[in-house]
Write a protein that holds these residues in place. Structure first.
Motif, PDB file in Angstrom:
ATOM      1  N   GLY A  95     -47.189 -56.107 -39.474  1.00  0.00           N
ATOM      2  CA  GLY A  95     -46.477 -57.116 -38.699  1.00  0.00           C
ATOM      3  C   GLY A  95     -44.983 -56.886 -38.588  1.00  0.00           C
ATOM      4  N   TYR A  96     -44.471 -55.863 -39.244  1.00  0.00           N
ATOM      5  CA  TYR A  96     -43.060 -55.506 -39.122  1.00  0.00           C
ATOM      6  C   TYR A  96     -42.810 -54.536 -37.971  1.00  0.00           C
ATOM      7  CZ  TYR A  96     -42.511 -57.224 -43.986  1.00  0.00           C
ATOM      8  OH  TYR A  96     -42.480 -57.977 -45.137  1.00  0.00           O
ATOM      9  N   MET A  97     -43.844 -54.181 -37.237  1.00  0.00           N
ATOM     10  CA  MET A  97     -43.713 -53.132 -36.229  1.00  0.00           C
ATOM     11  C   MET A  97     -42.669 -53.477 -35.166  1.00  0.00           C
ATOM     12  SD  MET A  97     -46.635 -51.182 -34.008  1.00  0.00           S
ATOM     13  CE  MET A  97     -47.349 -52.695 -33.336  1.00  0.00           C
ATOM     14  N   ASP A  98     -42.840 -54.580 -34.464  1.00  0.00           N
ATOM     15  CA  ASP A  98     -41.888 -54.937 -33.406  1.00  0.00           C
ATOM     16  C   ASP A  98     -40.506 -55.253 -33.962  1.00  0.00           C
ATOM     17  OD1 ASP A  98     -43.650 -54.457 -31.325  1.00  0.00           O
ATOM     18  OD2 ASP A  98     -44.413 -56.512 -31.303  1.00  0.00           O
ATOM     19  N   PRO A  99     -40.404 -55.989 -35.078  1.00  0.00           N
ATOM     20  CA  PRO A  99     -39.071 -56.185 -35.658  1.00  0.00           C
ATOM     21  C   PRO A  99     -38.371 -54.868 -35.987  1.00  0.00           C
ATOM     22  CG  PRO A  99     -40.586 -57.779 -36.588  1.00  0.00           C
ATOM     23  CD  PRO A  99     -41.408 -56.833 -35.762  1.00  0.00           C
ATOM     24  N   THR A 100     -39.123 -53.889 -36.477  1.00  0.00           N
ATOM     25  CA  THR A 100     -38.520 -52.595 -36.796  1.00  0.00           C
ATOM     26  C   THR A 100     -38.001 -51.911 -35.539  1.00  0.00           C
ATOM     27  OG1 THR A 100     -39.980 -52.315 -38.707  1.00  0.00           O
ATOM     28  CG2 THR A 100     -38.948 -50.329 -37.828  1.00  0.00           C
ATOM     29  N   ILE A 101     -38.809 -51.900 -34.492  1.00  0.00           N
ATOM     30  CA  ILE A 101     -38.397 -51.293 -33.224  1.00  0.00           C
ATOM     31  C   ILE A 101     -37.154 -51.987 -32.674  1.00  0.00           C
ATOM     32  CG2 ILE A 101     -39.063 -51.012 -30.804  1.00  0.00           C
ATOM     33  CD1 ILE A 101     -40.361 -48.929 -32.556  1.00  0.00           C
ATOM     34  N   ASN A 102     -37.137 -53.316 -32.759  1.00  0.00           N
ATOM     35  CA  ASN A 102     -36.000 -54.080 -32.223  1.00  0.00           C
ATOM     36  C   ASN A 102     -34.704 -53.761 -32.976  1.00  0.00           C
ATOM     37  OD1 ASN A 102     -37.792 -55.285 -30.466  1.00  0.00           O
ATOM     38  ND2 ASN A 102     -37.996 -57.164 -31.654  1.00  0.00           N
ATOM     39  N   VAL A 103     -34.788 -53.731 -34.291  1.00  0.00           N
ATOM     40  CA  VAL A 103     -33.591 -53.457 -35.090  1.00  0.00           C
ATOM     41  C   VAL A 103     -33.142 -52.013 -34.914  1.00  0.00           C
ATOM     42  CG1 VAL A 103     -32.605 -53.399 -37.414  1.00  0.00           C
ATOM     43  CG2 VAL A 103     -34.173 -55.250 -36.769  1.00  0.00           C
ATOM     44  N   ALA A 104     -34.093 -51.098 -34.851  1.00  0.00           N
ATOM     45  CA  ALA A 104     -33.760 -49.672 -34.712  1.00  0.00           C
ATOM     46  C   ALA A 104     -32.961 -49.408 -33.438  1.00  0.00           C
ATOM     47  CB  ALA A 104     -35.033 -48.841 -34.731  1.00  0.00           C
ATOM     48  N   ALA A 105     -33.258 -50.147 -32.389  1.00  0.00           N
ATOM     49  CA  ALA A 105     -32.535 -49.961 -31.126  1.00  0.00           C
ATOM     50  C   ALA A 105     -31.055 -50.320 -31.271  1.00  0.00           C
ATOM     51  CB  ALA A 105     -33.173 -50.807 -30.034  1.00  0.00           C
ATOM     52  N   LYS A 106     -30.749 -51.203 -32.213  1.00  0.00           N
ATOM     53  CA  LYS A 106     -29.363 -51.631 -32.429  1.00  0.00           C
ATOM     54  C   LYS A 106     -28.624 -50.741 -33.429  1.00  0.00           C
ATOM     55  CE  LYS A 106     -30.909 -56.408 -31.754  1.00  0.00           C
ATOM     56  NZ  LYS A 106     -31.154 -57.710 -32.425  1.00  0.00           N
ATOM     57  N   PHE A 107     -29.379 -49.945 -34.185  1.00  0.00           N
ATOM     58  CA  PHE A 107     -28.778 -49.084 -35.212  1.00  0.00           C
ATOM     59  C   PHE A 107     -29.303 -47.651 -35.050  1.00  0.00           C
ATOM     60  CE2 PHE A 107     -28.660 -53.366 -36.906  1.00  0.00           C
ATOM     61  CZ  PHE A 107     -27.404 -53.457 -37.493  1.00  0.00           C
ATOM     62  N   PRO A 108     -28.870 -46.970 -33.998  1.00  0.00           N
ATOM     63  CA  PRO A 108     -29.421 -45.631 -33.706  1.00  0.00           C
ATOM     64  C   PRO A 108     -29.135 -44.586 -34.782  1.00  0.00           C
ATOM     65  CG  PRO A 108     -27.504 -46.107 -32.336  1.00  0.00           C
ATOM     66  CD  PRO A 108     -27.866 -47.387 -33.018  1.00  0.00           C
ATOM     67  N   ASP A 109     -28.148 -44.823 -35.636  1.00  0.00           N
ATOM     68  CA  ASP A 109     -27.823 -43.846 -36.676  1.00  0.00           C
ATOM     69  C   ASP A 109     -28.612 -44.065 -37.966  1.00  0.00           C
ATOM     70  OD1 ASP A 109     -25.961 -42.607 -35.025  1.00  0.00           O
ATOM     71  OD2 ASP A 109     -24.335 -43.913 -35.691  1.00  0.00           O
ATOM     72  N   VAL A 110     -29.347 -45.154 -38.022  1.00  0.00           N
ATOM     73  CA  VAL A 110     -30.187 -45.429 -39.193  1.00  0.00           C
ATOM     74  C   VAL A 110     -31.602 -44.938 -38.907  1.00  0.00           C
ATOM     75  CG1 VAL A 110     -31.103 -47.229 -40.723  1.00  0.00           C
ATOM     76  CG2 VAL A 110     -28.791 -47.452 -39.774  1.00  0.00           C
ATOM     77  N   LYS A 111     -32.258 -44.343 -39.917  1.00  0.00           N
ATOM     78  CA  LYS A 111     -33.641 -43.887 -39.768  1.00  0.00           C
ATOM     79  C   LYS A 111     -34.575 -44.976 -40.293  1.00  0.00           C
ATOM     80  CE  LYS A 111     -31.669 -39.986 -38.709  1.00  0.00           C
ATOM     81  NZ  LYS A 111     -31.355 -39.720 -37.277  1.00  0.00           N
ATOM     82  N   PHE A 112     -35.664 -45.183 -39.579  1.00  0.00           N
ATOM     83  CA  PHE A 112     -36.642 -46.203 -39.957  1.00  0.00           C
ATOM     84  C   PHE A 112     -38.027 -45.571 -40.072  1.00  0.00           C
ATOM     85  CE2 PHE A 112     -33.169 -48.326 -37.873  1.00  0.00           C
ATOM     86  CZ  PHE A 112     -33.019 -49.535 -38.549  1.00  0.00           C
ATOM     87  N   GLU A 113     -38.790 -46.055 -41.036  1.00  0.00           N
ATOM     88  CA  GLU A 113     -40.180 -45.631 -41.214  1.00  0.00           C
ATOM     89  C   GLU A 113     -41.030 -46.883 -41.306  1.00  0.00           C
ATOM     90  OE1 GLU A 113     -41.651 -42.528 -41.899  1.00  0.00           O
ATOM     91  OE2 GLU A 113     -39.867 -41.234 -41.950  1.00  0.00           O
TER      92      GLU A 113
END
Length: 362
Positions: A95-113
């Motif tokens: 259930g963190y999938m969309d929240p992760t995608i949303n936040v990642a778009a705002k922090f392009p220099d951070v890596k997310f898994e």
């Protein structure tokens, strides 16, 4: 040497020392859906976080937030972790999938898994384990152990990951016991000990003498243990995500163990050395991401040997748990003789196989 030269030399030495130690540690964050003491899913992710610390020492700094609800709360928690300077963030629930995608778009220099999801971005990778391989082993043991021919299954949410597990367990229980029946109770939670205990008791009251779970607490184990201690009948269970060996040799007779540490170490190292790229990882028994906990002596020796042979065949790639012929629940053919399911179908699985009763909630 003049005083001026001494000052210059000292300044140079300090500058060199400062340069040697100036690099900040890589900051790695973890967002957990349950408490770190849940004894199951989150507990194993926490053990992997600790393994990252042990591997890299002062070169890393790890942070975590536990019991983060899926949805808007998750997006806020992930955002705060990114704002806090995290270089890499593992978000460990579907259930963190969309929240992760949303936040990642705002922090392009951070890596997310993101664990168990399927949406990727340039700075978002996904990873999961082939839990269904372990379910096939559990189903084999369960089909042999049941005396009532009724097996209960506690599902969390009706998503492909959970449905795959139900199907795999049922198919392999049915192979060794054609009379077996499955009853599925949906708890609509990953971690809620009270709900999980109630679900286990309801299945036991319906005649199930083997309980499988895709929820994260040890409450179903405790519920089964209570029945066993009363001496009325014997209930068998399987550890979920973690070994849950405190309930061995009965009711817990084996387990699926999620081993995230090697993956977390590998991906952290990739961020540290600049080689990290978005990837889609789905590993199982063969790669060691899925482990099978000790099969206890409560399981007959011949059944244990059969299960161990299945583990070896799955691990080597000799056997795939979804090998035809298999029909869908409505009787329509899905896989022909010897045909193996493709990963795309498995990743999006939204149907029961033939023989399972009841509907999948939408």
């Amino acid at each position: 040497m003049t005083f001026k030269n001494i000052l210059a030399t000292s300044a140079l030495a300090l500058g060199m020392a400062g340069g040697a130690f100036a690099q900040d540690p890589t900051k790695v964050g973890f967002i957990y859906v349950g408490p770190i003491g849940d004894g199951g899913w989150t507990y194993e992710h926490e053990q992997a976080r600790l393994a990252v610390e042990a591997e890299f020492g002062d070169a890393v700094e790890t942070v975590y937030q536990e019991s983060v609800p899926e949805g808007a709360d998750a997006e806020r928690a992930i955002t705060q972790m990114a704002l806090g300077g995290a270089d890499l963030i593992f978000t460990t629930s579907f259930g963190y999938m969309d929240p992760t995608i949303n936040v990642a778009a705002k922090f392009p220099d951070v890596k997310f898994e993101h664990a168990t999801g399927y949406k990727q971005a340039d700075n978002v990778g996904v990873y999961s384990a082939r839990f269904y391989e372990g379910r096939a082993v559990q189903g084999t043991i369960a089909g042999h152990l049941t005396e009532t021919n009724k097996i209960g299954y506690i599902g969390s949410f009706p998503i492909p990951e959970v449905i795959r597990g139900i199907n795999a367990a049922y198919l392999h229980a049915k192979k060794v016991n054609p009379d077996v029946e499955f009853s599925v109770v949906w708890a609509y939670t990953w971690f809620d000990p009270a709900k999980e205990a109630d679900a286990a008791q309801a299945l036991i009251d319906q005649g199930a003498d083997v309980i499988l779970q895709h929820t994260d607490s040890t409450a179903p184990q405790a519920a089964a243990q209570k029945v066993n201690e009363a001496g009325e009948k014997t209930i068998y269970t399987f550890g979920q995500a973690s070994d849950m060996s405190e309930y061995a040799p009965l009711p817990r007779v084996s387990s699926i163990i999620d081993n995230w540490a090697p993956y977390y170490i590998e991906r952290t190292k990739a961020v540290m050395d600049g080689t990290w790229e978005s990837d889609n990882t789905w590993d199982g028994i063969g790669a060691g991401m899925v482990g099978i906990g000790e099969i206890t002596d409560a399981v007959p020796a011949e059944v244990k040997a059969e299960a161990e042979e299945l583990i070896a065949k799955i691990g080597s790639g000799e056997y795939h748990p979804f090998t035809g012929p298999i029909n869908k629940q409505d009787g329509t053919p899905w896989l022909g003789e010897g045909e193996v399911a493709d990963d795309g179908t498995l990743a999006g699985m939204n149907f029961y196989v033939e023989g399972l009763t009841g509907d999948i909630p939408q």
